[in-house]
Design an enzyme around this catalytic site. Structure first.
Site, PDB file in Angstrom:
ATOM      1  N   TYR A  45       0.823  -1.210   0.000  1.00 24.90           N
ATOM      2  CA  TYR A  45       0.000   0.000   0.000  1.00 24.90           C
ATOM      3  C   TYR A  45       0.858   1.263   0.000  1.00 24.90           C
ATOM      4  O   TYR A  45       0.420   2.328  -0.403  1.00 24.90           O
ATOM      5  CB  TYR A  45      -0.936   0.032   1.218  1.00 24.90           C
ATOM      6  CG  TYR A  45      -2.088  -0.954   1.159  1.00 24.90           C
ATOM      7  CD1 TYR A  45      -2.115  -1.969   0.221  1.00 24.90           C
ATOM      8  CD2 TYR A  45      -3.140  -0.867   2.048  1.00 24.90           C
ATOM      9  CE1 TYR A  45      -3.152  -2.875   0.170  1.00 24.90           C
ATOM     10  CE2 TYR A  45      -4.195  -1.775   1.998  1.00 24.90           C
ATOM     11  CZ  TYR A  45      -4.188  -2.771   1.059  1.00 24.90           C
ATOM     12  OH  TYR A  45      -5.226  -3.669   1.009  1.00 24.90           O
ATOM     13  N   LYS A  92       3.224 -15.539   2.252  1.00 27.80           N
ATOM     14  CA  LYS A  92       3.341 -16.265   0.979  1.00 27.80           C
ATOM     15  C   LYS A  92       4.828 -16.507   0.749  1.00 27.80           C
ATOM     16  O   LYS A  92       5.419 -16.081  -0.264  1.00 27.80           O
ATOM     17  CB  LYS A  92       2.692 -15.403  -0.133  1.00 27.80           C
ATOM     18  CG  LYS A  92       2.427 -16.128  -1.439  1.00 27.80           C
ATOM     19  CD  LYS A  92       1.304 -17.159  -1.356  1.00 27.80           C
ATOM     20  CE  LYS A  92       1.217 -17.929  -2.670  1.00 27.80           C
ATOM     21  NZ  LYS A  92       0.368 -19.113  -2.576  1.00 27.80           N
ATOM     22  N   ASP A 150      -5.818  -7.055   5.303  1.00 31.45           N
ATOM     23  CA  ASP A 150      -7.008  -6.340   4.840  1.00 31.45           C
ATOM     24  C   ASP A 150      -8.054  -7.353   4.355  1.00 31.45           C
ATOM     25  O   ASP A 150      -9.231  -7.298   4.721  1.00 31.45           O
ATOM     26  CB  ASP A 150      -6.591  -5.409   3.682  1.00 31.45           C
ATOM     27  CG  ASP A 150      -7.620  -4.320   3.427  1.00 31.45           C
ATOM     28  OD1 ASP A 150      -8.652  -4.300   4.115  1.00 31.45           O
ATOM     29  OD2 ASP A 150      -7.385  -3.496   2.521  1.00 31.45           O
ATOM     30  N   ASP A 206     -11.666  -9.022   6.547  1.00 29.78           N
ATOM     31  CA  ASP A 206     -13.041  -8.936   6.013  1.00 29.78           C
ATOM     32  C   ASP A 206     -13.668 -10.328   5.982  1.00 29.78           C
ATOM     33  O   ASP A 206     -14.850 -10.499   6.294  1.00 29.78           O
ATOM     34  CB  ASP A 206     -13.054  -8.347   4.593  1.00 29.78           C
ATOM     35  CG  ASP A 206     -13.214  -6.830   4.597  1.00 29.78           C
ATOM     36  OD1 ASP A 206     -12.824  -6.210   5.607  1.00 29.78           O
ATOM     37  OD2 ASP A 206     -13.719  -6.272   3.606  1.00 29.78           O
TER      38      ASP A 206
END
Ligand code: NAD
Length: 356
Positions: free
Chosen positions: A142, A188, A244, A248
Site C-alpha cells: 500500500y 506467501k 485487509d 473482512d
C-alpha cells in the site's frame, strides 16, 4: 476528574450516522465511570475534499496529533472515485495512519452467541470463535515506492524492513500472551521475499516469548482454513494487504461486517475505527449497524485511556442488547425481537450501559 481529548472524524457515507451513536454510548459510560471526554470534530475524506480540496487537511492532522485518541467512522464514495490518487478519500486515511505511526491494526473477530445464526457458516463451526487479527498497517504494497500506472502497464512495490516487521510482531506476541498463546503467521513465503523476511524476524522475536506457539501458514491456505475451521486461530499476524482481505473474511464468519471494531495503534495516538467502509449504498437511510463503531469506542477506552471497566461495560451492553433481540437491518433475519434504526439501537445500547 480525568479528562480525555478525542478527535472525532465522522467521514463520509454512513460515517456520521455510526459515529454519532458511538459518541452517545461514550457519553453515557463517561458519566457512569467518572471521567470526562472532550469531543473535537474534524473533517477527513470526501467531505474534506469538497471543502478544503484535500482529503486530510492540516488542521485535522494537527488536531489528531494533539489528541489522546482518534475516533473514526469511514470515508469514501463514488463521487470521489475518479480523482487523482493523492486526492482520493483513502489517501487521507493512509496518510493519517502513517503520520500517527499507527503501524499495528488489531481486529478482534469474536462471534456473539446471540448471533450464531447470522454467520454464513454452521453454528458448530463458529461457536466460540475468538480471533485477533494483527495486521501491519503502514508498510507493504500500500505504501511501497516506486509505484506507477501507465496506459498499458502498471506496478506496485511490496517492501518491508526488519524494524517494521519486528515492532508489529512484538505487539502480536504481547497480545498472544494475554490470550491463547498461539500465533499464526500468514504469508506467501513460497513466492515472496518479503514473506521470507517476515518468517526470519518473527522467529527472532519468538525467542523472547517461549510460551507462545508459532505456526506459519500460506495466505491461500489461511483463507481456506478460516472458513473450514476458524476456531484453530488465536492471534493471526500478517502484513498489510493479506490482513485487509483476511479480516473482512473473518468478519463475515461473525455475521456482519457492521459488527467488527478495530484499533490502529503503535504511535502516541491511536485510531479507533470499524473495519467496514462508508457503505454508500445504505447511507442516510438510518439502517447502518453502529455496533462496530461502538465496539471500537470500547477499544479506545481500553487501549488509549486504560478505562477497562468502562470498556467492559460497553461490551456487556452490546451483548445484552443482542441477547434481548434488538437488531439492525443487516442482522434482522436472525432471532430478532425488534428491528431498530441506527439511532434506536445506539440509544438502547446507551441505556443498557446503566445496567452494568
Ligand atoms: P463497505 O464496507 O463500505 O460496504 C460493503 C457492504 O457492507 C455494503 O453492502 C454495505 O452496505 C455493508 N455494510 C458496511 N458497513 C455496514 C454497517 N455498519 N451496517 C450495515 N451494513 C454495512 O465496502 P465497499 O462497498 O467496498 O466500499 C464503499 C466505500 O468505502 C468505498 O469508497 C471504499 O473505498 C470505502 N472504504 C473505506 C474504508 C474506511 O474508511 N476505513 C474501508 C473500506 C472501504
Amino acid at each position: 476528574m480525568k479528562t480525555y481529548n478525542v478527535c472525532v472524524i465522522k467521514g463520509d457515507g454512513i460515517g456520521p450516522e455510526i459515529v454519532e451513536e458511538a459518541v452517545k454510548v461514550l457519553d453515557s459510560v463517561s458519566h457512569k465511570f467518572g471521567f470526562e471526554l472532550n469531543f473535537d470534530y474534524h473533517l477527513m475524506g470526501g467531505c474534506a475534499v469538497d471543502i478544503f480540496g484535500v482529503p486530510l487537511p492540516d488542521e485535522t492532522l494537527n488536531a489528531a496529533k494533539a489528541s489522546d485518541a482518534v475516533l473514526f467512522g469511514a470515508i469514501g464514495g463514488a463521487k470521489w472515485d475518479n480523482l487523482a490518487r493523492h486526492l482520493r478519500p483513502e489517501s487521507g486515511l493512509l496518510k493519517l495512519r502513517k503520520e500517527l505511526g499507527a503501524f499495528a491494526n488489531l481486529r478482534p473477530a469474536i462471534i456473539f452467541d446471540e448471533l450464531i445464526n447470522a454467520s454464513t457458516l454452521k453454528p458448530e463451526t463458529v461457536r466460540g470463535v475468538d480471533i485477533l487479527v494483527v495486521r501491519e498497517l503502514t508498510g507493504g504494497i500500500y505504501f511501497g515506492q516506486p509505484r506507477e500506472k501507465h496506459e498499458k502497464s502498471a506496478f506496485n512495490t511490496m517492501v518491508y524492513s526488519y524494524e517494521e516487521i519486528e515492532r508489529v510482531s512484538k505487539i502480536a506476541f504481547e497480545a498472544a500472551m494475554k490470550r491463547g498463546k498461539k500465533i499464526t503467521l500468514v504469508d506467501k513465503a513460497n513466492v515472496l521475499e518479503t514473506s521470507q523476511l517476515w518468517r526470519e524476524v518473527v522467529a527472532e522475536v519468538a525467542k523472547s516469548y517461549p510460551e507462545v506457539a508459532v505456526e506459519q501458514m500460506y495466505v491461500d491456505n489461511a483463507a481456506m482454513q478460516l472458513v473450514r475451521d476458524p476456531k484453530q486461530f488465536d492471534v493471526l499476524l500478517t502484513e498489510n494487504l493479506f490482513g485487509d482481505i483476511l479480516s473482512d473474511e473473518a468478519s463475515m464468519i461473525c455475521g456482519s461486517i457492521g459488527l467488527l471494531p478495530s484499533a490502529s495503534i503503535g504511535g502516541k495516538v491511536g485510531i479507533y475505527e470499524p473495519i467496514h467502509g462508508s457503505a454508500p449504498d445504505i447511507a442516510g437511510q438510518g439502517i447502518a449497524n453502529p455496533i462496530a463503531t461502538i465496539m471500537s469506542a470500547a477499544m479506545m477506552l481500553r487501549y488509549a485511556f486504560n478505562e477497562a471497566e468502562a470498556a467492559q461495560c460497553i461490551e456487556n451492553a452490546v451483548k445484552s442488547v443482542l441477547r434481548d433481540g434488538y437488531r439492525t437491518k443487516d442482522i434482522a433475519k436472525f432471532d430478532a425481537k425488534e428491528i431498530c434504526s441506527t439511532s434506536e439501537i445506539g440509544s438502547i445500547i446507551s441505556d443498557y450501559t446503566h445496567k452494568f
